[in-house]
Design an enzyme around this catalytic site. Structure first.
Site, PDB file in Angstrom:
ATOM      1  CD  GLU A 130      44.954  40.738  26.689  1.00  0.00           C
ATOM      2  OE1 GLU A 130      44.774  39.534  26.929  1.00  0.00           O
ATOM      3  OE2 GLU A 130      45.885  41.394  27.214  1.00  0.00           O
ATOM      4  CG  HIS A 136      22.360  33.671  22.060  1.00  0.00           C
ATOM      5  ND1 HIS A 136      21.287  33.059  21.442  1.00  0.00           N
ATOM      6  CD2 HIS A 136      22.888  34.499  21.136  1.00  0.00           C
ATOM      7  CE1 HIS A 136      21.210  33.472  20.181  1.00  0.00           C
ATOM      8  NE2 HIS A 136      22.163  34.342  19.972  1.00  0.00           N
ATOM      9  CG  ASN A 148      60.208  27.205  39.761  1.00  0.00           C
ATOM     10  OD1 ASN A 148      59.044  27.190  40.170  1.00  0.00           O
ATOM     11  ND2 ASN A 148      60.537  27.579  38.543  1.00  0.00           N
ATOM     12  N   GLY A 149      58.915  24.319  41.241  1.00  0.00           N
ATOM     13  CA  GLY A 149      58.204  23.209  40.596  1.00  0.00           C
ATOM     14  C   GLY A 149      57.257  22.565  41.602  1.00  0.00           C
ATOM     15  CE  LYS A 151      55.435  38.578  31.985  1.00  0.00           C
ATOM     16  NZ  LYS A 151      54.334  39.382  31.425  1.00  0.00           N
ATOM     17  CB  CYS A 187      59.215  29.067  43.070  1.00  0.00           C
ATOM     18  SG  CYS A 187      57.885  28.402  44.036  1.00  0.00           S
ATOM     19  CE  LYS A 236      47.038  42.111  29.937  1.00  0.00           C
ATOM     20  NZ  LYS A 236      46.760  40.716  29.589  1.00  0.00           N
ATOM     21  CD  GLU A 255      46.361  39.353  33.859  1.00  0.00           C
ATOM     22  OE1 GLU A 255      47.078  38.491  34.383  1.00  0.00           O
ATOM     23  OE2 GLU A 255      46.460  39.678  32.685  1.00  0.00           O
ATOM     24  NE  ARG A 274      60.494  32.861  38.356  1.00  0.00           N
ATOM     25  CZ  ARG A 274      60.701  32.061  37.304  1.00  0.00           C
ATOM     26  NH1 ARG A 274      61.222  32.563  36.215  1.00  0.00           N
ATOM     27  NH2 ARG A 274      60.387  30.799  37.325  1.00  0.00           N
ATOM     28  CD1 TRP A 308      52.684  32.866  42.944  1.00  0.00           C
ATOM     29  CD2 TRP A 308      52.253  30.722  42.465  1.00  0.00           C
ATOM     30  NE1 TRP A 308      51.416  32.797  42.424  1.00  0.00           N
ATOM     31  CE2 TRP A 308      51.123  31.498  42.123  1.00  0.00           C
ATOM     32  CE3 TRP A 308      52.212  29.357  42.248  1.00  0.00           C
ATOM     33  CZ2 TRP A 308      49.966  30.949  41.583  1.00  0.00           C
ATOM     34  CZ3 TRP A 308      51.073  28.801  41.709  1.00  0.00           C
ATOM     35  CH2 TRP A 308      49.955  29.600  41.394  1.00  0.00           C
TER      36      TRP A 308
HETATM   37  C1  AGP Z   1      48.157  37.485  30.886  1.00  0.00           C
HETATM   38  O1  AGP Z   1      48.175  38.849  31.272  1.00  0.00           O
HETATM   39  C2  AGP Z   1      48.585  36.574  32.006  1.00  0.00           C
HETATM   40  N1  AGP Z   1      49.794  36.988  32.598  1.00  0.00           N
HETATM   41  C3  AGP Z   1      48.582  35.105  31.593  1.00  0.00           C
HETATM   42  O2  AGP Z   1      47.295  34.795  31.110  1.00  0.00           O
HETATM   43  C4  AGP Z   1      49.614  34.700  30.514  1.00  0.00           C
HETATM   44  O3  AGP Z   1      49.261  35.251  29.260  1.00  0.00           O
HETATM   45  C5  AGP Z   1      49.607  33.172  30.406  1.00  0.00           C
HETATM   46  O4  AGP Z   1      50.003  32.651  31.646  1.00  0.00           O
HETATM   47  C6  AGP Z   1      50.526  32.639  29.303  1.00  0.00           C
HETATM   48  O5  AGP Z   1      51.846  32.978  29.601  1.00  0.00           O
HETATM   49  P1  AGP Z   1      52.956  32.797  28.444  1.00  0.00           P
HETATM   50  O6  AGP Z   1      52.602  33.743  27.350  1.00  0.00           O
HETATM   51  O7  AGP Z   1      54.251  33.135  29.106  1.00  0.00           O
HETATM   52  O8  AGP Z   1      52.900  31.368  27.983  1.00  0.00           O
END
Ligand code: AGP
Length: 587
Positions: free
Chosen positions: A461, A484, A100-101, A582, A2, A465, A468, A28, A76
């Site tokens: 990584e 395996h 937010n929380g 984010k 949020c 990507k 997500e 966000r 969110w």
């Molecule tokens: C990665 O593309 C994602 N957005 C997510 O995995 C992100 O890396 C993770 O939430 C950690 O965020 P931070 O680096 O702000 O701690």
């Protein structure tokens, strides 16, 4: 997560101020939005919409008000579906709040208030905050006292901005666990409370960040004033800093998406990181290194482990923060604990840091957002030079994190930054080829990214990507692991992305790929220019061959662009992927 914004001002245009601040918080991730303000008759007005802030902007375009106090929110969803009744602001008895929380004990508080005859309209946890404050005002407490009495009841995390229609010159903010910035306009005629400095980028000349338990009480009389009380309600000074998030850094600068812009910025991010890097610590005192993070930041740690142990010979562990903070790890004074985070607010990484600090052990943060919680709370700090990263997917910040970790342990003169940035730019110049390859991959049922050595964390990584951004099931695996178990997945419906730079693992990785091809698996090789591979049905992307230590930077830009184009060609929102935020400030 949020986002909250709020304003108390002598200016007239608070609706535009609130909406444009919410637009700056869109990165966000969210699913509904709303604003509330106190009108000229001291009545609370509220407008909420499900979906994008654009819907909210449309709903208020004909709104005229001389109000000078308001709050806004991008939600969110955590408790309660993404429907209008659960959107913030929540209102009760003339009190309006944005939060937010997560309030972990909201059901208990809700039961108590229901027994007192309160009626709830939403399924959200946040509504209990408005109801609790309003309840205490009804018992005779002032707005400020009602806030002070209500907050200790709340278990969990919060950043709350609140207004009360009977006191239209008072704006109150408080936080525990979730971040909160207080901003002052350069002319002193406005004060703002928001989730982060990006929301305030064109509004506030100076900002300060509240600490857990702080209250900020903003007042509009002959002038705008504010005071900050700590958790014992004693007045404290929190240092004001220049708000250096310039407005122009949060625009797409002509790119189709923030994510594409931020991938194209990766070479420059590497250069900036290299030029700005200075080690804050003498590492000779440590026998071990522990790298702790989440998501992409965790993969920067996995990559760094290979470098640190191979090039420096220090034992290195890499930990997922949400596991590390609860599994009762064996800690030691001879270990340096490094916390990696783009946002600096990831709650699991932040609490893992706090656990280690509580043991009196040394902590170092590698963070991109200045003055964020992790940045402020670690003993030593490295601020990465990626600049604001608006796309939910971490791209350039990964480059900055990984290079910062490399520079922390390896002398600058052993790193050829020109070779690295030139090679990354070469990859970017192949974006059309990458787009074409993405077109072959986009309809796959699932994806398998494989690599050996430092290509393995890049496989992880790449898979993240793909997941997500394009919502395709994807896994990253060490090439040697395919036999395996994962080989059972292989048929023509699965696409394998083989990270095969010409390093000491090259032959082994190619033979792993041949095992996949032999079972009708579809394969993309990402390998070095000049490599001669001739597997008819496979696809190829060629990236420059550079020093093996730095090769992961080149592969990273390739897999980031690949993920971007797969998602784009599926017509998906690459800057705000569904269900994601984010900055993950809730557990
Ligand atoms: C990665 O593309 C994602 N957005 C997510 O995995 C992100 O890396 C993770 O939430 C950690 O965020 P931070 O680096 O702000 O701690």
């Amino acid at each position: 997560m949020c986002g909250i914004v709020s304003v108390l001002t002598f200016e007239k245009e608070i609706i535009e101020c609130l909406i444009s601040s919410l637009e700056r918080l869109e990165y966000r991730g969210y699913d509904s939005a709303g604003i509330a303000y106190i009108d000229e008759n001291s009545k609370i007005e509220r407008i909420r919409r499900v979906g994008k802030v654009a819907h909210l902007r449309q709903a208020v375009e004909k709104l005229n008000t001389n109000s000078h106090i308001g709050i806004g929110h991008t939600r969110w969803a955590t408790h309660g579906k993404a429907i209008e009744k659960n959107a913030h602001p929540h209102i009760a008895g003339g009190v309006a709040i944005v939060h937010n929380g997560i309030i972990e004990n909201f059901e208990q508080i809700k039961r108590e208030l229901l027994n007192e005859g309160e009626v709830f309209e939403s399924d959200s946890d946040s509504e209990v905050i408005a109801k609790l404050i309003s309840y205490h005002i009804k018992t005779g407490l002032s707005f400020t006292e009602a806030m002070k009495t209500s907050m200790p009841r709340l278990k969990g995390t919060y950043a709350i901005a609140a207004i009360y229609e009977k006191q239209p010159n008072v704006l109150i903010g408080t936080k525990k666990g979730s971040p909160m910035a207080v901003g002052l306009s350069s002319d002193g005629r406005s004060i703002f409370i928001a989730s982060d400095s990006v929301a305030l980028s064109s509004l506030a000349g100076q900002i300060t960040y509240l600490e857990d338990g702080d209250f900020v009480i903003c007042l509009k009389e002959e002038e705008i004033t504010y005071k900050i009380l700590d958790s014992s309600f004693s007045e404290v000074n929190r240092s004001l800093i220049l708000n250096n998030i310039a407005q122009n850094t949060v625009t797409k600068s002509g790119f189709a998406d923030f994510m594409l812009k931020e991938i194209f910025e990766e070479p420059n991010t590497a250069l900036e990181t290299f030029n700005n890097f200075g080690s804050p610590i003498d590492l000779s005192q440590y026998k071990n290194i522990s790298l702790i993070a989440c998501g992409t930041s965790y993969y920067a740690g996995v990559l760094a482990k290979y470098w640190i142990e191979d090039l420096v010979g220090i034992h290195t562990d890499v930990e997922i923060a949400s596991e590390f903070r609860y599994r009762n790890p064996v800690l030691s004074k001879s270990t340096l604990y490094i916390f990696i985070s783009q946002s600096g607010e990831t709650i699991d990484t932040l609490n893992a840091l706090r656990n280690v600090k509580a043991q009196g052990l040394d902590t170092l943060s590698i963070v991109n957002v200045e003055s964020s919680s992790i940045d402020r709370e670690a003993k030593y700090k490295i601020k990465t030079s990626a600049g604001p990263e608006i796309g939910v997917a971490s791209t350039k910040s990964f480059i900055a994190q990984a290079l910062s970790l490399l520079l922390l342990f390896v002398d600058k003169n052993k790193i050829d930054i020109k070779e690295i940035t030139h090679a990354m730019n070469e990859v970017i110049s192949q974006y059309e080829k990458i787009k074409n390859v993405a077109n072959k991959i986009k309809n796959s049922k699932s994806l398998l990214y494989i690599g050996r050595g430092t290509s393995y964390p890049i496989a992880l990584e790449g898979a993240l990507k793909a997941k997500e951004l394009s919502y395709i099931s994807a896994e990253g695996y060490p090439s040697g692991e395919i036999k395996h178990g994962p080989m059972a997945l292989v048929d023509e419906s699965i696409y394998s992305i083989i990270l095969a730079p010409q390093d000491k693992y090259f032959e082994k990785t190619i033979s792993n790929a041949q095992e996949i091809l032999a079972r009708n698996g579809r394969v993309l090789f990402i390998t070095n220019e000049g490599v001669q591979l001739n597997f008819g049905q496979a696809s190829y992307l060629y990236v420059p061959k550079i020093d093996p230590t730095a090769q992961p930077f080149v592969l990273t830009t390739a897999i980031h662009l690949l993920a971007y184009y797969i998602a784009k060609q599926k017509g998906l929102n690459v800057d705000q992927p569904r269900n994601l935020a984010k900055s993950v400030t809730v557990e």
